[in-house]
Design a protein around this motif. Structure first.
Motif, PDB file in Angstrom:
ATOM      1  N   LEU A 142     -12.326   5.950   5.007  1.00 33.61           N
ATOM      2  CA  LEU A 142     -12.042   5.027   6.212  1.00 33.61           C
ATOM      3  C   LEU A 142     -12.146   5.315   7.323  1.00 33.61           C
ATOM      4  N   LEU A 143     -11.273   6.490   7.756  1.00 30.84           N
ATOM      5  CA  LEU A 143     -11.115   7.067   9.089  1.00 30.84           C
ATOM      6  C   LEU A 143     -12.517   7.378   9.890  1.00 30.84           C
TER       7      LEU A 143
ATOM      8  N   PHE B 259     -12.150  18.657   0.219  1.00 29.80           N
ATOM      9  CA  PHE B 259     -10.861  18.363   0.811  1.00 29.80           C
ATOM     10  C   PHE B 259      -9.850  18.789  -0.371  1.00 29.80           C
TER      11      PHE B 259
ATOM     12  N   SER C 130      -4.049  21.465   1.385  1.00 27.72           N
ATOM     13  CA  SER C 130      -5.179  22.109   1.962  1.00 27.72           C
ATOM     14  C   SER C 130      -5.195  22.073   3.591  1.00 27.72           C
TER      15      SER C 130
ATOM     16  N   GLU D 170      -9.226   7.523   2.082  1.00 25.76           N
ATOM     17  CA  GLU D 170      -8.651   7.095   3.351  1.00 25.76           C
ATOM     18  C   GLU D 170      -9.482   7.994   4.450  1.00 25.76           C
ATOM     19  N   HIS D 171      -9.967   9.124   4.003  1.00 30.19           N
ATOM     20  CA  HIS D 171     -10.934   9.854   4.885  1.00 30.19           C
ATOM     21  C   HIS D 171     -12.254   9.107   5.173  1.00 30.19           C
TER      22      HIS D 171
ATOM     23  N   TYR E  43       0.727  -1.286  -0.032  1.00 31.54           N
ATOM     24  CA  TYR E  43       0.106   0.238  -0.012  1.00 31.54           C
ATOM     25  C   TYR E  43       0.677   1.114   0.169  1.00 31.54           C
TER      26      TYR E  43
ATOM     27  N   THR F 117      -7.387   8.998  -3.414  1.00 30.43           N
ATOM     28  CA  THR F 117      -6.967   8.071  -2.581  1.00 30.43           C
ATOM     29  C   THR F 117      -7.095   8.689  -1.080  1.00 30.43           C
ATOM     30  N   ARG F 118      -6.870  10.142  -1.205  1.00 30.74           N
ATOM     31  CA  ARG F 118      -7.139  10.648   0.176  1.00 30.74           C
ATOM     32  C   ARG F 118      -8.591  10.710   0.931  1.00 30.74           C
TER      33      ARG F 118
ATOM     34  N   LYS G 218       1.123   4.389  -2.649  1.00 31.45           N
ATOM     35  CA  LYS G 218       0.667   5.454  -1.982  1.00 31.45           C
ATOM     36  C   LYS G 218       1.500   6.795  -2.261  1.00 31.45           C
TER      37      LYS G 218
ATOM     38  N   ALA H 161      -6.418   1.558  -2.231  1.00 32.13           N
ATOM     39  CA  ALA H 161      -7.196   2.260  -1.319  1.00 32.13           C
ATOM     40  C   ALA H 161      -8.876   1.718  -1.106  1.00 32.13           C
TER      41      ALA H 161
ATOM     42  N   ARG I 134      -8.934  -1.381   0.784  1.00 34.05           N
ATOM     43  CA  ARG I 134      -9.007  -1.140   2.452  1.00 34.05           C
ATOM     44  C   ARG I 134     -10.222  -0.983   2.846  1.00 34.05           C
TER      45      ARG I 134
ATOM     46  N   VAL J 178      -8.209  21.816   5.187  1.00 30.83           N
ATOM     47  CA  VAL J 178      -8.788  20.637   5.348  1.00 30.83           C
ATOM     48  C   VAL J 178      -8.495  19.371   4.381  1.00 30.83           C
ATOM     49  N   THR J 179      -7.750  18.438   5.084  1.00 30.13           N
ATOM     50  CA  THR J 179      -7.352  17.380   4.572  1.00 30.13           C
ATOM     51  C   THR J 179      -7.957  15.948   4.769  1.00 30.13           C
ATOM     52  N   GLY J 180      -7.912  15.108   3.902  1.00 37.95           N
ATOM     53  CA  GLY J 180      -8.353  13.582   4.352  1.00 37.95           C
ATOM     54  C   GLY J 180      -7.427  13.247   5.086  1.00 37.95           C
ATOM     55  N   GLU J 181      -7.129  13.035   6.359  1.00 33.53           N
ATOM     56  CA  GLU J 181      -6.020  12.768   7.253  1.00 33.53           C
ATOM     57  C   GLU J 181      -5.498  11.538   6.819  1.00 33.53           C
ATOM     58  N   ARG J 182      -4.239  11.471   6.737  1.00 28.71           N
ATOM     59  CA  ARG J 182      -3.631  10.073   6.434  1.00 28.71           C
ATOM     60  C   ARG J 182      -3.808   9.124   7.668  1.00 28.71           C
ATOM     61  N   GLU J 183      -3.829   7.879   7.616  1.00 29.65           N
ATOM     62  CA  GLU J 183      -4.133   7.329   8.780  1.00 29.65           C
ATOM     63  C   GLU J 183      -2.899   6.570   9.237  1.00 29.65           C
TER      64      GLU J 183
END
Lengths: 327, 285
Positions: B153-154, B79, A319, B150-151, A306, B146-147, A310, B186, B189, A321-326
């Motif tokens: 998922l979170l 986002f 940005s 992931e979001h 992954y 992808t982000r 990635k 992604a 997952r 506001v981001t899609g937080e990386r987990e």
């Protein structure tokens, strides 16, 4: 007898001259050994010059060479007890992809690869190594089987691309490729993909989501063929040579772009000049790869795979506001 | 007859003319439907979500038009709006082309991602905009999708993706190709986490996009008459030297061949999505 590529002409001519001189010495009993040694030195230099500085387009030509070793050739050289398995259990058996079980240095493995033909007749049967959906579905079936029996998967990539045909579309070429990408990402056993000839677009990638990706020095991997890129971007397929350069499709390019793990050295002049030697170069890399990956747990393998994909891609701008990386 | 022995075969493939783009007239006040050629007020057309009032043809929507038509007002949070592709191959004219499309569309890339609510159900959504580099997927599109996944998922939210794309973006070469693997990984997952993914294919969804995330929905939906396929029609005709059926690679064709769950007209899209979300227990209010 090998067939030669245009840019090899000076080498071939000089080699012929040396051979002539040698037979001349024997016939006439004149000592020309000094002359011959000189010429042989020159030949070596010439070879280093030409083969050591291959342009992207010359590499494309080597990658497409009619005598270039195929998946079967490497299977015969590197594995024992190969048992070919057929069919996707859904529609048919696509001979553009071959696969089966084998042993690598005594260890069970699953081997899968695109298969071109060696002559016209075989090429027609194998559709020039351009798979239909059933080919990808067979590959996936064998990967899932490998997962069940905990053996690593080794994929050889060698295709101009997935076949652009009516039947292929009707049976879901897109879905077949996409499904492989998704399932390979989650496979619980090691996957090693090696590009041995042309790696054409999605049709290549569908066997390419590996923990490690290697490329033979004179193989290519690209989103579109140089001819296709030229036609699309310059409206003229004759710009292929330039496209080969611009698109960055050779093994050294992909190494530099950080996409492949190792570039496998090729025999001088290309893999077809000496299959045994080429296979031994590949053997070294494969053994190292497998040794490394065998020490990983299934979870580690999946996470590493992954992360590998990635991080591919170049973007700017972050940005708030981001899609937080987990992770 | 003697000439019957000589089977006359056409040595060329017929190439249909490109699907026409809607023509904007009088500075965009009026729009001509490419299907029935009727001329309608653009405002009226927009009110009907860009569906032709006289023939029902689905005209392209911009990403924000799509979001506005689906997401409850005031709930959408975007986002990574600033993320854009670089020029990793120093490809001739690529940066200028990106800049031109940024000016033209006021977008930074060919996909808009974010989260919001559909009929009381929280979702993460991605919408591609084909005005930007034909909706092609380069590094930025792959990264944003992808982000977004992931979001989802979170936050344990379902993911909805509206595709409209010519495929992988040529100007970023193999980096674009790898985005197919990245987005699919992604989605694996998301799949493992038991979360819902609804893929909606709109006109056109082809090449590397159709051969990656767009085909991987738990539910694969499409808009009527949308062009969906792996290889281009012209390439196929040139390869097999055969004329292809009129409806080849349309949403209806895919439905007939078992490649889609449902063709959903735009007017029913919101309620269809809402109903799927509800069945999966995502309704909050």
């Amino acid at each position: 007898m090998h067939s030669y590529l245009p840019f090899e002409k000076p080498v071939i001519e000089l080699r012929e001259k040396i051979n002539e001189l040698k037979s001349f010495t024997e016939e006439k009993d004149i000592d020309l050994s000094g002359e011959i040694t000189n010429l042989e030195d020159r030949l070596k230099q010439l070879e280093d010059d030409i083969y050591g500085n291959l342009t992207p387009w010359q590499r494309v030509q080597i990658a497409r060479h009619g005598e270039r070793p195929t998946t079967y050739d490497y299977i015969n050289q590197l594995f024992t007890d190969f048992l070919e398995l057929h069919g996707d259990r859904l529609y048919g058996d696509d001979e553009a992809i071959v696969g089966g079980i084998a042993k690598y240095k005594g260890q069970p493995v699953t081997v899968i690869g695109h298969q071109r033909g060696k002559d016209t007749k075989e090429n027609i049967r194998r559709n020039f190594g351009m798979p239909h959906p059933e080919g990808y579905r067979k590959a996936l079936r064998l990967m899932k089987q490998a997962e069940k029996f905990s053996r690593p998967v080794i994929c050889f990539i060698d295709t101009k691309g997935a076949y652009p045909g009516k039947a292929a579309e009707e049976r879901g070429q897109s879905e077949a490729i996409a499904r492989n990408l998704l399932e390979m990402a989650g496979l619980r056993v090691p996957i090693i993909s090696i590009v041995i000839g042309e790696g054409g677009s999605g049709g290549a990638l569908a066997l390419g989501v590996g923990n490690q990706i290697h490329m033979l020095e004179n193989s290519t991997y690209s989103v579109i063929s140089p001819e296709g890129a030229a036609a699309l971007l310059w409206k003229d397929a004759s710009y292929a040579k330039q496209a080969a350069q611009t698109m960055r499709i050779t093994a050294p390019d992909l190494k530099e772009l950080g996409i492949i793990d190792e570039m496998i050295k090729e025999v001088k002049g290309g893999a077809h000049k000496n299959l045994e030697k080429q296979a031994s170069y590949m053997d070294d890399v494969l053994e190292r790869s497998l040794h490394t990956l065998w020490q990983r747990t299934a979870e580690e393998l999946i996470t590493e795979r992954y992360e590998k994909y990635k991080q591919i891609g170049e973007v700017t701008g972050e940005s708030v506001v981001t899609g937080e990386r987990e992770n | 007859m003697l000439k019957d022995f000589f089977n006359k075969k056409r040595k060329y493939a017929k190439i249909p003319s490109e699907r026409q783009q809607p023509v904007k007239m009088n500075d965009g006040v009026m729009t001509k439907c490419p299907e029935c050629k009727s001329i309608v007020y653009t405002k009226e057309l927009k009110k009907h979500d860009m569906v032709c009032i006289s023939c029902g043809h689905h005209l392209p929507m911009t990403a924000y038009e799509r979001i506005n038509s689906l997401i409850e007002e005031g709930t959408f949070v975007e986002f990574n709006a600033e993320i854009t592709s670089r020029d990793p191959l120093s490809f001739p004219e690529y940066e200028q082309k990106l800049e031109k499309d940024r000016q033209k569309t006021k977008l930074n890339e060919a996909v808009v991602t974010g989260e919001g609510y559909i009929e009381g159900c929280p979702v993460v959504i991605g919408v591609m905009d084909q005005r930007f580099r034909m909706g092609s997927m380069g590094s930025a599109v792959g990264e944003k999708i992808t982000r977004a996944i992931e979001h989802a998922l979170l936050k344990q939210r379902p993911f909805i993706m509206f595709s409209a794309s010519g495929g992988a973006r040529m100007q970023e070469g193999v980096l674009s190709l790898m985005q197919m693997a990245k987005t699919s990984a992604a989605l694996k997952r998301l799949d493992e986490a038991g979360l819902l993914f609804v893929s909606v294919m709109t006109h056109p969804t082809t090449g590397g996009v159709s051969a990656s995330f767009a085909s991987l929905g738990d539910y694969n939906l499409a808009e009527p008459a949308a062009l969906i396929g792996f290889a281009g029609r012209r390439i196929i005709e040139q390869t097999i030297r055969q004329e292809l059926p009129e409806d080849f690679q349309t949403a209806e064709f895919l439905l007939k061949h078992g490649q889609l769950d449902k063709v959903v007209p735009r007017q029913e899209m919101k309620e269809t999505l809402a109903s799927i979300l509800d069945i999966h227990g995502y309704k909050e209010k």
